[in-house]
Design a protein around this motif. Structure first.
Motif, mmCIF file in Angstrom:
data_model
loop_
_atom_site.group_PDB
_atom_site.id
_atom_site.type_symbol
_atom_site.label_atom_id
_atom_site.label_comp_id
_atom_site.label_asym_id
_atom_site.label_seq_id
_atom_site.Cartn_x
_atom_site.Cartn_y
_atom_site.Cartn_z
ATOM 1 N N ARG A 218 -49.367 8.109 39.725
ATOM 2 C CA ARG A 218 -50.408 8.622 38.820
ATOM 3 C C ARG A 218 -50.118 8.230 37.376
ATOM 4 O O ARG A 218 -51.017 7.854 36.623
ATOM 5 C CB ARG A 218 -50.495 10.147 38.940
ATOM 6 C CG ARG A 218 -51.635 10.763 38.112
ATOM 7 C CD ARG A 218 -51.494 12.265 37.995
ATOM 8 N NE ARG A 218 -50.358 12.639 37.160
ATOM 9 C CZ ARG A 218 -50.405 12.676 35.820
ATOM 10 N NH1 ARG A 218 -51.505 12.343 35.163
ATOM 11 N NH2 ARG A 218 -49.327 13.036 35.131
ATOM 12 N N PRO A 222 -53.546 2.582 36.597
ATOM 13 C CA PRO A 222 -54.849 2.976 36.061
ATOM 14 C C PRO A 222 -55.550 3.918 37.040
ATOM 15 O O PRO A 222 -55.371 3.814 38.257
ATOM 16 C CB PRO A 222 -55.602 1.644 35.944
ATOM 17 C CG PRO A 222 -54.540 0.594 35.948
ATOM 18 C CD PRO A 222 -53.420 1.119 36.776
ATOM 19 N N ALA A 223 -56.344 4.826 36.515
ATOM 20 C CA ALA A 223 -56.991 5.835 37.355
ATOM 21 C C ALA A 223 -57.805 5.205 38.479
ATOM 22 O O ALA A 223 -57.824 5.709 39.618
ATOM 23 C CB ALA A 223 -57.884 6.730 36.496
ATOM 24 N N ALA A 224 -58.469 4.076 38.183
ATOM 25 C CA ALA A 224 -59.309 3.439 39.197
ATOM 26 C C ALA A 224 -58.488 2.835 40.330
ATOM 27 O O ALA A 224 -59.006 2.618 41.433
ATOM 28 C CB ALA A 224 -60.172 2.356 38.548
ATOM 29 N N VAL A 225 -57.229 2.554 40.067
ATOM 30 C CA VAL A 225 -56.340 2.020 41.100
ATOM 31 C C VAL A 225 -55.613 3.160 41.804
ATOM 32 O O VAL A 225 -55.398 3.130 43.029
ATOM 33 C CB VAL A 225 -55.324 1.038 40.487
ATOM 34 C CG1 VAL A 225 -54.344 0.517 41.537
ATOM 35 C CG2 VAL A 225 -56.054 -0.117 39.813
ATOM 36 N N ALA A 227 -56.600 6.333 42.329
ATOM 37 C CA ALA A 227 -57.410 7.192 43.204
ATOM 38 C C ALA A 227 -57.477 6.665 44.644
ATOM 39 O O ALA A 227 -57.202 7.416 45.587
ATOM 40 C CB ALA A 227 -58.804 7.383 42.618
ATOM 41 N N PRO A 228 -57.817 5.386 44.865
ATOM 42 C CA PRO A 228 -57.820 4.905 46.255
ATOM 43 C C PRO A 228 -56.421 4.850 46.878
ATOM 44 O O PRO A 228 -56.274 5.030 48.087
ATOM 45 C CB PRO A 228 -58.465 3.525 46.174
ATOM 46 C CG PRO A 228 -58.372 3.119 44.743
ATOM 47 C CD PRO A 228 -58.381 4.383 43.953
ATOM 48 N N TRP A 229 -55.413 4.587 46.043
ATOM 49 C CA TRP A 229 -54.041 4.604 46.588
ATOM 50 C C TRP A 229 -53.709 5.987 47.117
ATOM 51 O O TRP A 229 -53.169 6.144 48.212
ATOM 52 C CB TRP A 229 -53.034 4.199 45.508
ATOM 53 C CG TRP A 229 -51.618 4.283 46.012
ATOM 54 C CD1 TRP A 229 -50.908 3.306 46.649
ATOM 55 C CD2 TRP A 229 -50.750 5.437 45.949
ATOM 56 N NE1 TRP A 229 -49.650 3.761 46.985
ATOM 57 C CE2 TRP A 229 -49.532 5.070 46.573
ATOM 58 C CE3 TRP A 229 -50.883 6.722 45.433
ATOM 59 C CZ2 TRP A 229 -48.458 5.951 46.697
ATOM 60 C CZ3 TRP A 229 -49.813 7.609 45.553
ATOM 61 C CH2 TRP A 229 -48.623 7.215 46.177
ATOM 62 N N ASP A 231 -55.749 8.303 48.111
ATOM 63 C CA ASP A 231 -56.540 8.564 49.321
ATOM 64 C C ASP A 231 -55.868 7.978 50.560
ATOM 65 O O ASP A 231 -55.941 8.561 51.647
ATOM 66 C CB ASP A 231 -57.948 7.974 49.176
ATOM 67 C CG ASP A 231 -58.799 8.745 48.174
ATOM 68 O OD1 ASP A 231 -58.436 9.893 47.847
ATOM 69 O OD2 ASP A 231 -59.817 8.191 47.711
ATOM 70 N N TRP A 280 -58.891 15.569 39.841
ATOM 71 C CA TRP A 280 -60.008 15.859 40.739
ATOM 72 C C TRP A 280 -61.007 16.782 40.061
ATOM 73 O O TRP A 280 -60.636 17.687 39.305
ATOM 74 C CB TRP A 280 -59.506 16.511 42.020
ATOM 75 C CG TRP A 280 -58.621 15.629 42.850
ATOM 76 C CD1 TRP A 280 -58.855 14.330 43.196
ATOM 77 C CD2 TRP A 280 -57.353 15.958 43.423
ATOM 78 N NE1 TRP A 280 -57.819 13.836 43.955
ATOM 79 C CE2 TRP A 280 -56.888 14.809 44.115
ATOM 80 C CE3 TRP A 280 -56.559 17.105 43.438
ATOM 81 C CZ2 TRP A 280 -55.675 14.787 44.797
ATOM 82 C CZ3 TRP A 280 -55.364 17.097 44.116
ATOM 83 C CH2 TRP A 280 -54.925 15.948 44.787
#
Length: 325
Positions: A218, A222-225, A227-229, A231, A280
Motif C-alpha cells: 500500500r 500507486p493506488a491504481a496498482v 487495489a487490484p493487487w 484483490d 475503501w
C-alpha cells in the motif's frame, strides 16, 4: 489519541531509553576488548534492552513531541535529544556500524526503524546530527536489497515487508534512488502473490506476515496498482476470510519475552487494518470489517502496554503506529 494518553506513552519510553539493561549483548564481538557496556558501545541508542528498541523509543518520543508540543514530558524529551544528538555520539554509532563483521548488525529491523526516526527528525535540529548515520543505513539498504533474492516472510524482526514499509517515508523525502529500489524489491518479492492463506499467528509473531505485506505494498505502489493487487492477494476479505486475520491473538504470559510478542501482533494488525480501511469507501464491506477488526485487536492489547519490562520496553511504539494509522 488524547494528550493524557500521549503523556502515558512518553512516560513509558522515557523510563527505558536511558536505562542500560544488563543483558543487552546483541552487538558484534571481534575480540575481548569489545565486551563493553551498552552506553560505551552505543552512546545514543544504549537503552531499552536492545539497540532497535531504543531507536524506536526515540521515534515514539519524537512523534509525540510533534503531535503534542505542550506535553508535560516535552521538556524532558527535548533535553534528552539535546544531550544525545551530538556529533561525537553519532560518530561513535557510525563507527560501530563500520566495524568489520558488523555488516548484518540490526538488518533489516533496526535499519528500518533508524530510517523512520530520521524521517521524523528531518525537519528538526536533531535531524542534521542523525543524517550521517541515516545515510550509512540507507547505503546498507542499497547494497543489501539487490542481493536479497527472496523475502523473509516472518512475523518477527527479519520481516522484509516491515523493512520496506518503514524505510519508505525517509526514502520518499530524501532518497529517490532508494525509493525506486524499495518499489522494485516489493514488486519482485510480492507482485505475483495471490490468495494468501495467512497461516498465522506464529507463537512469537509481533507482525502479521499477511497484513504487513499488504501495508508495505500500500505504501509503495500507486493506488491504481495496489487495489487490484490486494484483490488478488486477499480476495475474500469482504467475507471475513482468512478468519485468523480478524481474530486477536491470545497472550498467555506477559512476563515471557517471546509470548508477549503477541501483544505486538495485535497492535500491528490494528495498525495495518486501519491503514488498509482508509483505501475503501464507506459502502465497501471490507472497510467495516477492517475497522471492526482493528478495534478488537486494540481492545485486546492496548491495556497491556505497561506492567512488565518484557513488553513495556517496546509495545508503546506499536500502539502509536496503530492509533495514528
Amino acid at each position: 489519541m488524547t494528550e493524557a494518553f500521549a503523556e502515558g506513552l512518553a512516560g513509558i519510553a522515557l523510563g527505558h531509553v536511558t536505562r542500560e539493561y544488563p543483558n543487552k549483548l546483541d552487538h558484534v564481538l571481534a575480540g575481548p576488548g569489545d565486551l563493553r557496556g551498552p552506553r560505551d558501545l552505543h552512546p545514543v541508542f544504549f537503552g531499552s534492552f536492545d539497540w532497535h528498541s531504543c531507536v524506536h523509543a526515540h521515534w515514539l518520543l519524537a512523534r509525540l513531541l510533534r503531535r503534542f508540543p505542550g506535553l508535560p514530558a516535552a521538556p524532558a524529551i527535548r533535553a534528552l535529544f539535546d544531550g544525545l544528538y551530538a556529533g561525537e555520539a553519532i560518530a561513535a554509532e557510525r563507527a560501530y556500524f563500520a566495524r568489520p563483521g558488523a555488516g548484518g548488525f540490526e538488518r533489516p529491523y533496526g535499519w528500518a526503524w533508524l530510517l523512520a526516526l530520521a524521517a521524523e527528525l528531518a525537519d528538526r535540529p536533531w535531524g542534521a546530527a542523525l543524517a550521517p548515520l541515516a545515510g550509512d543505513v540507507a547505503e546498507r539498504f542499497r547494497v543489501w536489497l539487490p542481493r536479497a533474492t527472496y523475502p523473509v516472510r516472518a512475523g518477527t524482526h527479519a520481516s522484509s515487508a516491515f523493512a520496506l514499509a518503514m524505510a519508505m517515508p525517509h526514502a520518499a523525502a530524501q532518497d529517490p534512488a532508494l525509493l525506486r529500489l524499495l518499489r522494485e524489491r516489493a514488486l519482485a518479492w510480492y507482485g505475483a502473490d495471490a490468495d494468501c492463506q495467512a497461516w498465522e499467528p506464529g507463537g512469537e509473531d509481533f507482525l502479521s506476515p499477511a497484513l504487513m505485506e499488504a501495508e508495505a505494498m500500500r505504501r509503495l505502489l500507486p493506488a491504481a496498482v495496489f487495489a487490484p493487487w490486494l484483490d488478488r492477494f486477499l480476495p475474500r476479505l469482504a467475507a471475513g476470510e482468512p478468519a485468523t486475520l480478524f481474530t486477536p491473538a491470545v497472550v498467555s504470559d506477559r512476563t515471557d519475552g517471546r509470548i508477549v510478542h503477541l501483544d505486538g501482533l495485535n497492535l500491528s494488525r490494528a495498525w495495518c487494518w486501519r491503514a488498509l480501511a482508509g483505501g475503501w469507501g464507506p459502502g465497501d464491506p471490507r472497510r467495516a470489517r477492517a475497522e471492526a477488526a482493528a478495534a478488537r485487536h486494540l481492545a485486546a492489547s492496548l491495556p497491556h502496554l505497561a506492567g512488565h519490562y518484557m513488553g513495556e520496553h517496546w509495545l508503546a511504539s506499536f500502539a502509536l503506529l496503530a492509533l495514528e494509522a
